[in-house]
Motif scaffolding. Structure first.
Motif, mmCIF file in Angstrom:
data_model
loop_
_atom_site.group_PDB
_atom_site.id
_atom_site.type_symbol
_atom_site.label_atom_id
_atom_site.label_comp_id
_atom_site.label_asym_id
_atom_site.label_seq_id
_atom_site.Cartn_x
_atom_site.Cartn_y
_atom_site.Cartn_z
ATOM 1 N N LEU A 101 0.205 -5.867 -12.035
ATOM 2 C CA LEU A 101 -0.140 -7.252 -11.728
ATOM 3 C C LEU A 101 -0.853 -7.358 -10.383
ATOM 4 N N SER A 102 -0.299 -6.722 -9.361
ATOM 5 C CA SER A 102 -0.860 -6.863 -8.021
ATOM 6 C C SER A 102 -2.218 -6.179 -7.891
ATOM 7 N N VAL A 103 -2.359 -4.986 -8.455
ATOM 8 C CA VAL A 103 -3.625 -4.266 -8.335
ATOM 9 C C VAL A 103 -4.713 -4.940 -9.171
ATOM 10 N N VAL A 160 0.842 -1.205 0.000
ATOM 11 C CA VAL A 160 0.000 0.000 0.000
ATOM 12 C C VAL A 160 0.874 1.251 0.000
ATOM 13 N N ALA A 161 1.941 1.239 0.795
ATOM 14 C CA ALA A 161 2.855 2.390 0.829
ATOM 15 C C ALA A 161 3.495 2.610 -0.534
ATOM 16 N N ALA A 164 0.131 -8.809 -2.646
ATOM 17 C CA ALA A 164 1.531 -8.761 -2.233
ATOM 18 C C ALA A 164 2.301 -9.943 -2.803
ATOM 19 N N PHE A 165 1.670 -11.112 -2.826
ATOM 20 C CA PHE A 165 2.309 -12.287 -3.426
ATOM 21 C C PHE A 165 2.620 -12.028 -4.891
ATOM 22 N N LEU A 166 1.671 -11.447 -5.625
ATOM 23 C CA LEU A 166 1.876 -11.175 -7.043
ATOM 24 C C LEU A 166 3.016 -10.187 -7.262
ATOM 25 N N ALA A 167 3.061 -9.133 -6.455
ATOM 26 C CA ALA A 167 4.129 -8.146 -6.587
ATOM 27 C C ALA A 167 5.485 -8.777 -6.298
ATOM 28 N N ALA A 168 5.547 -9.582 -5.243
ATOM 29 C CA ALA A 168 6.810 -10.238 -4.902
ATOM 30 C C ALA A 168 7.238 -11.205 -5.998
ATOM 31 N N PHE A 169 6.289 -11.947 -6.550
ATOM 32 C CA PHE A 169 6.606 -12.865 -7.644
ATOM 33 C C PHE A 169 7.225 -12.115 -8.820
ATOM 34 N N MET A 170 6.605 -11.008 -9.199
ATOM 35 C CA MET A 170 7.099 -10.250 -10.339
ATOM 36 C C MET A 170 8.503 -9.700 -10.085
ATOM 37 N N ILE A 171 8.733 -9.128 -8.911
ATOM 38 C CA ILE A 171 10.038 -8.536 -8.607
ATOM 39 C C ILE A 171 11.124 -9.601 -8.511
ATOM 40 N N LEU A 172 10.845 -10.692 -7.807
ATOM 41 C CA LEU A 172 11.874 -11.708 -7.575
ATOM 42 C C LEU A 172 12.226 -12.461 -8.853
ATOM 43 N N LEU A 173 11.224 -12.827 -9.650
ATOM 44 C CA LEU A 173 11.520 -13.546 -10.892
ATOM 45 C C LEU A 173 12.160 -12.625 -11.927
ATOM 46 N N ALA A 174 11.851 -11.315 -11.863
ATOM 47 C CA ALA A 174 12.455 -10.366 -12.811
ATOM 48 C C ALA A 174 13.943 -10.194 -12.564
ATOM 49 N N LEU A 175 14.436 -10.594 -11.392
ATOM 50 C CA LEU A 175 15.869 -10.494 -11.116
ATOM 51 C C LEU A 175 16.681 -11.355 -12.088
ATOM 52 N N LEU A 176 16.103 -12.466 -12.552
ATOM 53 C CA LEU A 176 16.793 -13.295 -13.533
ATOM 54 C C LEU A 176 17.075 -12.503 -14.808
ATOM 55 N N ARG A 177 16.146 -11.630 -15.165
ATOM 56 C CA ARG A 177 16.343 -10.778 -16.336
ATOM 57 C C ARG A 177 17.538 -9.862 -16.132
ATOM 58 N N ASP A 178 17.729 -9.374 -14.907
ATOM 59 C CA ASP A 178 18.863 -8.491 -14.634
ATOM 60 C C ASP A 178 20.189 -9.228 -14.763
ATOM 61 N N GLY A 179 20.183 -10.517 -14.443
ATOM 62 C CA GLY A 179 21.392 -11.294 -14.661
ATOM 63 C C GLY A 179 21.633 -11.560 -16.138
ATOM 64 N N ALA A 180 20.541 -11.659 -16.906
ATOM 65 C CA ALA A 180 20.662 -12.011 -18.319
ATOM 66 C C ALA A 180 21.101 -10.842 -19.182
ATOM 67 N N MET A 196 -11.957 -9.460 4.053
ATOM 68 C CA MET A 196 -12.016 -9.499 2.584
ATOM 69 C C MET A 196 -10.864 -8.698 1.981
ATOM 70 N N VAL A 197 -10.644 -7.480 2.486
ATOM 71 C CA VAL A 197 -9.556 -6.632 1.995
ATOM 72 C C VAL A 197 -8.202 -7.253 2.351
ATOM 73 N N ALA A 198 -8.096 -7.805 3.562
ATOM 74 C CA ALA A 198 -6.825 -8.412 3.981
ATOM 75 C C ALA A 198 -6.454 -9.580 3.071
ATOM 76 N N ARG A 199 -7.453 -10.391 2.724
ATOM 77 C CA ARG A 199 -7.185 -11.538 1.840
ATOM 78 C C ARG A 199 -6.748 -11.061 0.455
ATOM 79 N N ALA A 200 -7.425 -10.037 -0.059
ATOM 80 C CA ALA A 200 -7.073 -9.519 -1.379
ATOM 81 C C ALA A 200 -5.686 -8.884 -1.369
ATOM 82 N N LEU A 201 -5.351 -8.151 -0.319
ATOM 83 C CA LEU A 201 -4.026 -7.541 -0.212
ATOM 84 C C LEU A 201 -2.936 -8.600 -0.098
ATOM 85 N N ASP A 202 -3.233 -9.685 0.613
ATOM 86 C CA ASP A 202 -2.256 -10.763 0.761
ATOM 87 C C ASP A 202 -1.926 -11.369 -0.606
ATOM 88 N N ARG A 203 -2.954 -11.611 -1.420
ATOM 89 C CA ARG A 203 -2.715 -12.150 -2.758
ATOM 90 C C ARG A 203 -1.991 -11.127 -3.636
#
Length: 491
Positions: free
Chosen positions: A355-357, A50-51, A97-113, A88-95
């Protein structure tokens, strides 16, 4: 999985650092919840997301602001109408956050490439194949490079294709007075190669565990069997590849006949096979797979969370190996890491936000919908399962062509159908239908992630990439999907 362009206005360094900090907290909190079962860390990750949405405004453009406005509107509606709005909002925010983390962490492979000489050598080799093998090479190469590089594959190969086409055009243009014909040949080569790349890349969503589709559909659709769904996706991908190759051969045969009559057949100019480059890139893929398997066995987690944990480790080692021969190898590695944290991660923040929103909005919209009433109004009880699967497959790309993100539609439909067990649908087949619709969106929509990225790096309009060049292929692919689903439903 819909990346968007970063803001045209450069953000201040303070914004970079703040956005990077928020996203790192999101990633750390999600991993801590997944592997240490710290629910408080999950809440911290949601608050950091959210921040980030509030403080990362300099990076956002119209698409991000539109999705944020939609999310706010859905949240206000839930506050006004639902007594259980907090969970309801907490569950949606949890999902989300997972999506945002997935995108950022997997995109690190691109930075190595992007700094890897091996990846560059592989890309150059694929784009310099003889005409008879070029489509298959780019379709297959773009597919498997996309598994690791994600959308970085398009950013790498798209400009390489154009560079090779223009270099060949310049080589023949000066000697041949028929420059109009040379330009026509160059345009045909560009179309066929870019088309092969976009088609090959787009279908990684059908099976690859490094894509958000395989990560998220099992989360929003209860009862999905991920391995079975991925196996079906891999099978239909092979059929899509064959269909694309045949379509290109039919079109290419006609074009080659015209060029042969004019004596304008292009001469092959292939590069030698970069054996070392392919071996090194294959080693990176193998290490990622082995480490992820070890994490799955050790922790009992699914493959996607395992990839989220191992991708940063593989990236660090990959970058160090690229710099190890330098006199200040460790310093160069640390400097590159700092560039990723303060530059690459903030610059990819629009992708994470989109992705997350979109995921958050889909979950909220499904929660606000009376599924029973909607099912009764549509008459879902009287509709055969196959018809529902086909409609689901079609809705995702159709909505994308109206600029509605595929993630939002998939999340909404998945969450909605999970509340309707009386329909007796096979959750895995329904999830497979959603994923195939996701792939059709990537191929055939000017608002898809594939079209947006390729349009940005090549200058070719998204409508040309999707409707003109892939319109017929999209219809063929939907027909294949219908037959495939009919066979699976009857088994």
């Amino acid at each position: 999985m819909d990346p968007t362009e970063a803001s045209q206005q450069p953000a201040q360094p303070e914004n970079n650092q703040i956005v990077a900090f928020c996203l790192l907290v999101v990633c750390g909190g999600v991993l801590a919840k997944l592997y240490l079962d710290l629910h408080l860390a999950g809440s911290v990750a949601s608050m950091a997301l959210v921040a980030f949405a509030v403080l990362g405004r300099p990076f956002f453009r119209f698409r991000e602001f539109f999705l944020l406005s939609l999310a706010v509107a859905l949240t206000l509606t839930a506050i006004a109408t639902r007594p259980d709005v907090v969970p309801m909002v907490a569950r949606a925010l949890d999902r989300a956050a997972f999506l945002a983390a997935f995108m950022i962490l997997l995109a690190l492979l691109r930075d190595g490439a992007v700094t890897s000489p091996s990846v560059l050598a592989v890309g150059r080799y694929l784009t310099r194949q003889p005409p008879g093998r070029r489509y298959a090479a780019l379709q297959t190469g773009g597919h498997f490079l996309g598994v690791i590089l994600n959308f970085g594959c398009l950013s790498l190969l798209g400009p390489l294709i154009q560079r090779g086409v223009r270099a060949s055009d310049e080589e023949t243009g000066g000697a041949d007075p028929n420059q109009a014909m040379n330009r026509k040949v160059a345009a045909i080569r560009e179309q066929r190669q870019i088309t092969a790349l976009s088609r090959g890349f787009s279908w990684i969503v059908a099976w690859s565990p490094t894509t958000i589709s395989q990560a998220f559909v099992p989360l929003v659709l209860v009862g999905v069997q991920p391995l079975r769904m991925a196996a079906m996706g891999a099978g239909i991908t092979l059929i899509f590849f064959l269909a694309g190759w045949l379509e290109d051969r039919v079109r290419g045969r006609r074009i080659r006949a015209e060029l042969s009559e004019l004596g304008q057949l292009p001469l092959p100019n292939p590069l030698p096979f970069p054996k070392a480059g392919f071996l090194r890139f294959g080693l990176v893929c193998a290490v990622l797979a082995v480490l992820s398997t070890v994490v799955v066995i050790w922790s009992g987690s699914a493959i996607v969370p395992a990839l989220m944990l191992t991708a940063p480790l593989v990236t660090v080692v990959w970058i160090w190996l690229q710099n190890r021969t330098l006199e200040d190898g460790w310093q160069a590695t640390l400097k590159r890491g700092q560039e990723i944290v303060t530059g690459s991660i903030p610059n990819s923040s629009p992708e994470a936000l989109t992705l997350s929103v979109a995921g958050y909005s889909g979950i909220m919209a499904a929660g606000l919908t009376d599924a029973e009433a909607l099912a009764a109004w549509v008459g879902l009880d009287a509709i055969p399962p196959l018809a529902i699967y086909l409609a689901t497959t079609a809705i995702v790309p159709l909505a994308s062509n109206l600029a509605i993100p595929a993630m939002l539609v998939v999340t909404f439909l998945g969450s909605l159908f999970s509340t309707l067990p009386q329909l007796n649908l096979d959750p895995t087949l329904l999830g497979f239908s959603l994923i195939i619709g996701w792939g059709l969106n990537l191929v055939g929509s000017p608002f898809s992630a594939t079209s947006l990225v390729l349009a940005r790096v090549t200058g070719i309009p998204g409508t040309t990439l999707s409707w003109r060049w892939n319109g017929l292929y999209s219809l063929i692919s939907f027909g294949i999907s219908a037959i495939f689903l009919a066979v699976l439903t009857s088994l």
